[in-house]
Scaffold this active site. Structure first.
Site, PDB file in Angstrom:
ATOM      1  N   HIS A  81      -6.034  14.798  11.204  1.00  0.00           N
ATOM      2  CA  HIS A  81      -5.812  14.478  12.618  1.00  0.00           C
ATOM      3  C   HIS A  81      -4.609  13.543  12.718  1.00  0.00           C
ATOM      4  O   HIS A  81      -4.475  12.599  11.926  1.00  0.00           O
ATOM      5  CB  HIS A  81      -7.082  13.820  13.149  1.00  0.00           C
ATOM      6  CG  HIS A  81      -7.039  13.414  14.586  1.00  0.00           C
ATOM      7  ND1 HIS A  81      -6.305  12.342  15.021  1.00  0.00           N
ATOM      8  CD2 HIS A  81      -7.653  13.933  15.681  1.00  0.00           C
ATOM      9  CE1 HIS A  81      -6.459  12.212  16.328  1.00  0.00           C
ATOM     10  NE2 HIS A  81      -7.265  13.168  16.749  1.00  0.00           N
ATOM     11  N   ARG A 101      -3.759  18.390  15.487  1.00  0.00           N
ATOM     12  CA  ARG A 101      -4.580  19.084  14.493  1.00  0.00           C
ATOM     13  C   ARG A 101      -4.134  20.534  14.443  1.00  0.00           C
ATOM     14  O   ARG A 101      -3.574  21.050  15.415  1.00  0.00           O
ATOM     15  CB  ARG A 101      -6.070  19.094  14.876  1.00  0.00           C
ATOM     16  CG  ARG A 101      -6.688  17.786  15.202  1.00  0.00           C
ATOM     17  CD  ARG A 101      -8.195  18.004  15.407  1.00  0.00           C
ATOM     18  NE  ARG A 101      -8.687  17.381  16.610  1.00  0.00           N
ATOM     19  CZ  ARG A 101      -9.906  17.597  17.120  1.00  0.00           C
ATOM     20  NH1 ARG A 101     -10.722  18.443  16.539  1.00  0.00           N
ATOM     21  NH2 ARG A 101     -10.293  16.977  18.211  1.00  0.00           N
ATOM     22  N   LYS A 121      -4.531  23.193  17.450  1.00  0.00           N
ATOM     23  CA  LYS A 121      -4.760  22.506  18.717  1.00  0.00           C
ATOM     24  C   LYS A 121      -3.432  22.483  19.491  1.00  0.00           C
ATOM     25  O   LYS A 121      -2.432  23.032  19.047  1.00  0.00           O
ATOM     26  CB  LYS A 121      -5.303  21.099  18.473  1.00  0.00           C
ATOM     27  CG  LYS A 121      -6.729  21.101  17.924  1.00  0.00           C
ATOM     28  CD  LYS A 121      -7.790  21.086  19.023  1.00  0.00           C
ATOM     29  CE  LYS A 121      -7.943  19.697  19.598  1.00  0.00           C
ATOM     30  NZ  LYS A 121      -8.926  19.657  20.698  1.00  0.00           N
ATOM     31  N   ASP A 153       0.805  17.541  22.382  1.00  0.00           N
ATOM     32  CA  ASP A 153       0.449  16.419  23.254  1.00  0.00           C
ATOM     33  C   ASP A 153       1.505  15.341  23.017  1.00  0.00           C
ATOM     34  O   ASP A 153       1.796  15.005  21.870  1.00  0.00           O
ATOM     35  CB  ASP A 153      -0.963  15.919  22.875  1.00  0.00           C
ATOM     36  CG  ASP A 153      -1.408  14.677  23.652  1.00  0.00           C
ATOM     37  OD1 ASP A 153      -0.546  13.920  24.155  1.00  0.00           O
ATOM     38  OD2 ASP A 153      -2.633  14.444  23.731  1.00  0.00           O
ATOM     39  N   CYS A 206       1.544  12.231  23.028  1.00  0.00           N
ATOM     40  CA  CYS A 206       1.240  11.041  22.210  1.00  0.00           C
ATOM     41  C   CYS A 206       1.508  11.303  20.740  1.00  0.00           C
ATOM     42  O   CYS A 206       1.818  10.377  19.984  1.00  0.00           O
ATOM     43  CB  CYS A 206      -0.184  10.535  22.445  1.00  0.00           C
ATOM     44  SG  CYS A 206      -1.490  11.495  21.673  1.00  0.00           S
ATOM     45  N   TYR A 207       1.416  12.574  20.304  1.00  0.00           N
ATOM     46  CA  TYR A 207       1.691  12.869  18.897  1.00  0.00           C
ATOM     47  C   TYR A 207       3.187  12.847  18.588  1.00  0.00           C
ATOM     48  O   TYR A 207       3.575  12.943  17.431  1.00  0.00           O
ATOM     49  CB  TYR A 207       1.044  14.196  18.481  1.00  0.00           C
ATOM     50  CG  TYR A 207      -0.458  14.133  18.585  1.00  0.00           C
ATOM     51  CD1 TYR A 207      -1.173  13.193  17.841  1.00  0.00           C
ATOM     52  CD2 TYR A 207      -1.165  14.947  19.452  1.00  0.00           C
ATOM     53  CE1 TYR A 207      -2.548  13.084  17.965  1.00  0.00           C
ATOM     54  CE2 TYR A 207      -2.539  14.851  19.580  1.00  0.00           C
ATOM     55  CZ  TYR A 207      -3.225  13.916  18.831  1.00  0.00           C
ATOM     56  OH  TYR A 207      -4.586  13.802  18.957  1.00  0.00           O
ATOM     57  N   ASP A 227       0.735  13.561  28.569  1.00  0.00           N
ATOM     58  CA  ASP A 227       0.276  14.403  27.459  1.00  0.00           C
ATOM     59  C   ASP A 227       1.088  15.707  27.475  1.00  0.00           C
ATOM     60  O   ASP A 227       1.852  16.013  26.566  1.00  0.00           O
ATOM     61  CB  ASP A 227      -1.240  14.617  27.661  1.00  0.00           C
ATOM     62  CG  ASP A 227      -1.858  15.770  26.896  1.00  0.00           C
ATOM     63  OD1 ASP A 227      -1.132  16.546  26.256  1.00  0.00           O
ATOM     64  OD2 ASP A 227      -3.093  15.911  26.948  1.00  0.00           O
ATOM     65  N   ASP A 267      -0.062   8.239  32.245  1.00  0.00           N
ATOM     66  CA  ASP A 267      -0.942   7.095  32.008  1.00  0.00           C
ATOM     67  C   ASP A 267      -0.251   6.124  31.052  1.00  0.00           C
ATOM     68  O   ASP A 267       0.771   6.452  30.451  1.00  0.00           O
ATOM     69  CB  ASP A 267      -2.313   7.542  31.476  1.00  0.00           C
ATOM     70  CG  ASP A 267      -2.198   8.281  30.164  1.00  0.00           C
ATOM     71  OD1 ASP A 267      -1.696   7.693  29.198  1.00  0.00           O
ATOM     72  OD2 ASP A 267      -2.609   9.465  30.099  1.00  0.00           O
ATOM     73  N   HIS A 315       0.050   7.367  27.191  1.00  0.00           N
ATOM     74  CA  HIS A 315       1.061   8.383  26.903  1.00  0.00           C
ATOM     75  C   HIS A 315       2.473   7.881  27.194  1.00  0.00           C
ATOM     76  O   HIS A 315       3.431   8.329  26.576  1.00  0.00           O
ATOM     77  CB  HIS A 315       0.767   9.667  27.691  1.00  0.00           C
ATOM     78  CG  HIS A 315      -0.370  10.446  27.106  1.00  0.00           C
ATOM     79  ND1 HIS A 315      -1.667  10.313  27.553  1.00  0.00           N
ATOM     80  CD2 HIS A 315      -0.415  11.329  26.074  1.00  0.00           C
ATOM     81  CE1 HIS A 315      -2.459  11.102  26.835  1.00  0.00           C
ATOM     82  NE2 HIS A 315      -1.728  11.729  25.934  1.00  0.00           N
TER      83      HIS A 315
END
Lengths: 351, 494
Positions: free
Chosen positions: B249, B306, B309, B312, B314-315, B380, B387, B390
């Site tokens: 993750h 992941r 998935k 996003d 944040c990654y 995201d 937010d 993010h």
């Protein structure tokens, strides 16, 4: 059981309106700070409950009404770890019936699956429930837990906390019968969605996570490995462009020190641009890509190159050719990574 | 070299995963079309970082506060502070004296009498808010009365850390709390910043981190300890399986990799001195997994957390920043210092200078086109709202994609030369660990002249110190204070 809150819609009174709480001095959050930065606009109910919570924490009270208070906070904000922590201490201090608490948690967890604390609290409860002298039967308890987890995963098949809790549970009880039920469970999930990486990870955990503890003979281990290789080949053939399945294949080969090159006959058809017409003979050990597959498959090219470079010798040159194809044609987003692999291989580093 | 935009192949075998993936690709492409049609979103050089809108977003959060839906973050208040304050830092905006003092006062109200910081006033000490509080203090704090730094009770914090230590080398995040590598990253960062990292504190922790690496190459949340423990609760069988709990993750992988690097001062010193085999992780597997997480062209090269998935924002930091961190640590793609042409554009310039293992250009593209919300703040993925979380991690990821921040041999030599230890305990292993923690952490610096700004230099954000997610200046200031060192001046460019 006053702390088992009812589901009716009547808004409960604020704690500051309740005579039985008058002996507690509520503490507002930023008493000593005149103008805190980045304040959150709380609802009156939340502000009230957390003011009383701070008051309770200050005096160290552990009583049944603290269970009611912490439940109310948790229902409004399940990430309030201090409320969980204080609740757990209060449960122990008051000798509260933990099986009742677990039932309450069934309800709360279903609505708050993505909160760490929900799952951790269950773990604490289950550990306590099965370790005390008047212990519940561990296997029965774990079986019921697995069923509960299964119901939750049915709603969200990739929930991280739920999966890691399931894995902890299996390892903690480490019961042969419990382990046995897991493979059919994973099978079902992969039949439903062969791309569910959480299910693939769980399969690895179940089959290989116990390592030497499984007490399998070398012959049995060999059979398990063959069964798994066969399994993943079949899964790859129905949907070849599935990195989860290829990663699983790589993982189990590395775990068992099996050379990647033993899979060359299987992999090669996936690296060609189209499905070769089968010449009548169906090779059951090496299922071909489905006729709907998008080829060549990037993960197969990656695998084949890895097999070549690890074999060494003239394999290095073949690997370099494949990596060039990946870098320039089939997987251009990772161009820099494939070029790095080429550079490393040509410098004689097997990586 | 150009390539056509292809959807992720489904082999005409749709499942829930591929259906969701296809919908996301559609949403991102729709955003791209809207972006192209919106003149204020780009210049001839490319997409524009809407700096002002994001500053307004951050300012609103800092001054006016957060709406009631942020109640779920009530136990993460220091994170709201850190995300907001570091957002300003990444955007190169300093805060006035009064706001800084208000910030210090707010953060210090969260210090717990037992040591460490809680998620809010009166909340229990917890490793995650402790990291966020200390890092926020690195940004706004100072030494002296009411400056925050000297009011941190380091002795109690150390005792708290020790009380959370587990026999397998891991740590609980709080009393009765869970174990996971986020907490360990937070603890190690704080211990490194505040000069409380001791061999006793981290004994067994490298082995724990290593045990969390999964067969995919990334790291899971934790590992199962009990099979390696004897009845007395101590590690008995070092070879017993400690299987990872949860799949590889992005968030855990960043925390594990950064922890691993923060542990190297201890690992390099202790294991050879004690004649112990040095614990290892699979770097090749890690690099492969990290780079596999970058989405395709159709996803604008954002990162996933992941396998199978969705991308996003944040990654951009947790995975994009982690590739930068690990390749820097391993010395991959190291250029001679001072090479490169700052700010040049065009496809060829990118191909020559983009010597990372991931596409820095594509990651910038994702953040700038898919990550920005028109009303300010970052997201995201479209069409989600902005937010605080993010916003920072998109900006930090953008920073990691713009700048090459790497361990510099020259800087390291300067720091070593300037190192002062009046107790002069050169033979003492703990003193050696302390020195290396200071030097190895602060030798990360921007490789001058190699930054690349997609959309033009006006999109520049500050370089980020990859281990701490602070700017280098803030990490240096705090560490110089707590280690009682005078920092050597940064060498002028040759």
């Amino acid at each position: 059981m006053s702390y088992l809150s009812s589901e009716d819609d009547v808004a409960p009174l604020l704690y500051c309106e309740r005579p039985e709480w008058q002996d507690v001095t509520p503490i507002s959050q930023y008493e000593a700070v005149s103008s805190p930065i980045a304040p959150i606009f709380y609802t009156p109910e939340y502000k009230d409950a957390t003011n009383y919570f701070r008051g309770v924490v200050k005096t160290g009270e552990t009583s049944e009404r603290v269970l009611e208070l912490t439940e109310r906070i948790i229902r409004m904000n399940p990430a309030h770890y201090s409320a969980w922590q204080y609740r757990y201490r209060t449960l122990l201090a008051t000798n509260a019936p933990l099986d009742v608490e677990l039932k309450l948690m069934d309800q709360i967890a279903a609505h708050n699956m993505k909160t760490y604390q929900v799952w951790h609290h269950r773990r604490l409860l289950i550990t306590q429930l099965t370790s005390a002298s008047l212990a519940k039967d561990p296997v029965d308890t774990a079986t019921a837990e697995l069923e509960f987890i299964g119901n939750v995963l049915a709603l969200d098949t990739k929930n991280y906390h739920t999966w890691s809790y399931r894995q902890w549970l299996l390892a903690h009880f480490d019961d042969a019968g419990l382990w046995l039920g897991e493979l059919p469970y994973v099978d079902d999930l992969l039949l439903e969605d062969v791309r569910n990486n959480s299910a693939w990870h769980h399969r690895y955990f179940v089959v290989f996570g116990r390592g030497s503890r499984s007490q399998a003979t070398p012959a049995e281990e060999g059979e398990v490995l063959q069964r798994e290789i066969r399994y993943v080949k079949d899964k790859i053939s129905v949907a070849p462009n599935n990195p989860s399945a290829w990663n699983y294949l790589r993982g189990i080969l590395e775990y068992s020190n099996t050379p990647f090159s033993t899979l060359l006959p299987f992999t090669e058809p996936y690296t060609r641009a189209y499905v070769q017409p089968t010449d009548d003979v169906v090779d059951l050990d090496n299922p071909k890509p489905s006729s709907d597959a998008t080829l060549p498959c990037v993960a197969a090219l990656d695998f084949l190159a890895e097999a070549y470079v690890r074999a060494g010798g003239d394999g290095v040159g073949k690997a370099v050719e494949l990596w060039k194809q990946l870098a320039n044609e089939h997987d251009t987003m990772r161009k820099k990574y494939w070029e790095y692999r080429i550079k490393e291989a040509l410098e004689g580093k097997t990586n | 070299m150009t390539s056509a935009i292809h959807p992720t192949p489904t082999d005409r075998y749709p499942t829930a995963t591929s259906t969701l993936q296809a919908r996301t690709e559609h949403d991102i492409q729709a955003r791209l079309e809207a972006h192209k049609a919106s003149p204020q979103e780009h210049t001839p050089d490319g997409p524009v970082l809407q700096r002002n809108a994001h500053l307004q977003f951050l300012l609103r959060n800092l001054v006016q506060g957060f709406p009631a839906r942020y109640m779920s973050q009530d136990a993460s208040q220091p994170w709201l502070f850190f995300w907001t304050l570091q957002g300003f830092s990444v955007l190169s905006v300093g805060l006035d004296e009064q706001t800084r003092q208000r910030s210090i006062n707010t953060i210090m109200a969260l210090q717990h009498p037992l040591g460490g910081f809680g998620g809010g006033p009166g909340q229990s000490p917890h490793l995650l808010p402790t990291y966020a509080s200390v890092c926020a203090l690195a940004i706004v704090g100072r030494n002296g009365d009411n400056g925050g730094w000297d009011q941190i009770d380091r002795k109690k914090m150390y005792d708290l850390f020790m009380s959370l230590k587990q026999p397998d080398g891991s740590f609980l995040v709080s009393h009765h709390g869970e174990v996971d590598v986020r907490g360990i990253y937070c603890l190690l960062t704080v211990a490194t910043l505040l000069d409380i990292l001791t061999p006793e504190l981290v004994a067994g922790t490298p082995e724990f981190i290593a045990s969390c690496q999964t067969y995919e190459g990334g790291f899971g949340s934790a590992s199962f300890p009990d099979w390696a423990l004897a009845n007395d609760g101590q590690i008995q069988d070092a070879s017993a399986p400690r299987p990872p709990l949860g799949e590889a993750h992005g968030g855990y992988t960043f925390c594990a990799a950064a922890s691993w690097i923060l542990l190297q001062p201890y690992v390099k010193t202790y294991y050879p001195a004690k004649g112990l085999p040095t614990p290892t992780i699979n770097y090749a597997g890690l690099l492969r997994w990290l780079t596999q997480m970058q989405g395709l062209e159709i996803e604008l090269g954002g990162f996933k957390g992941r396998t199978n998935k969705l991308v996003d924002g944040c990654y951009s930091w947790w995975v994009g920043g982690c590739v930068a961190l690990v390749e820097g640590f391993l010395g991959i793609g190291k250029s001679a210092e001072g090479e490169g042409d700052d700010g040049a554009d065009g496809e060829h310039a990118w191909a020559d200078v983009d010597d990372s293992l991931f596409s820095r250009k594509a990651l910038q593209e994702y953040v700038l086109i898919a990550g920005q919300h028109s009303a300010g703040g970052l997201v995201d993925k479209p069409p989600k709202p902005a937010d605080a979380y993010h916003t920072l991690y998109c900006l930090s990821g953008l920073s990691a994609a713009q700048h090459h921040v790497v361990p510099s041999d020259d800087r390291r030599a300067d720091l070593l030369k300037a190192w002062q230890d009046p107790t002069d305990s050169s033979g003492d292993l703990a003193a050696q660990v302390r020195k290396l923690a200071f030097v190895d952490t602060l030798c990360w610096k921007e490789d001058e002249g190699t930054a690349k700004y997609f959309g033009g230099a006006t999109n520049r954000v500050n370089a980020t110190h990859l281990l701490t997610n602070l700017t280098a200046t803030h990490a240096e200031g705090m560490m110089a204070h707590f280690y009682n060192q005078t920092l050597p001046r940064k060498g002028a460019k040759a």
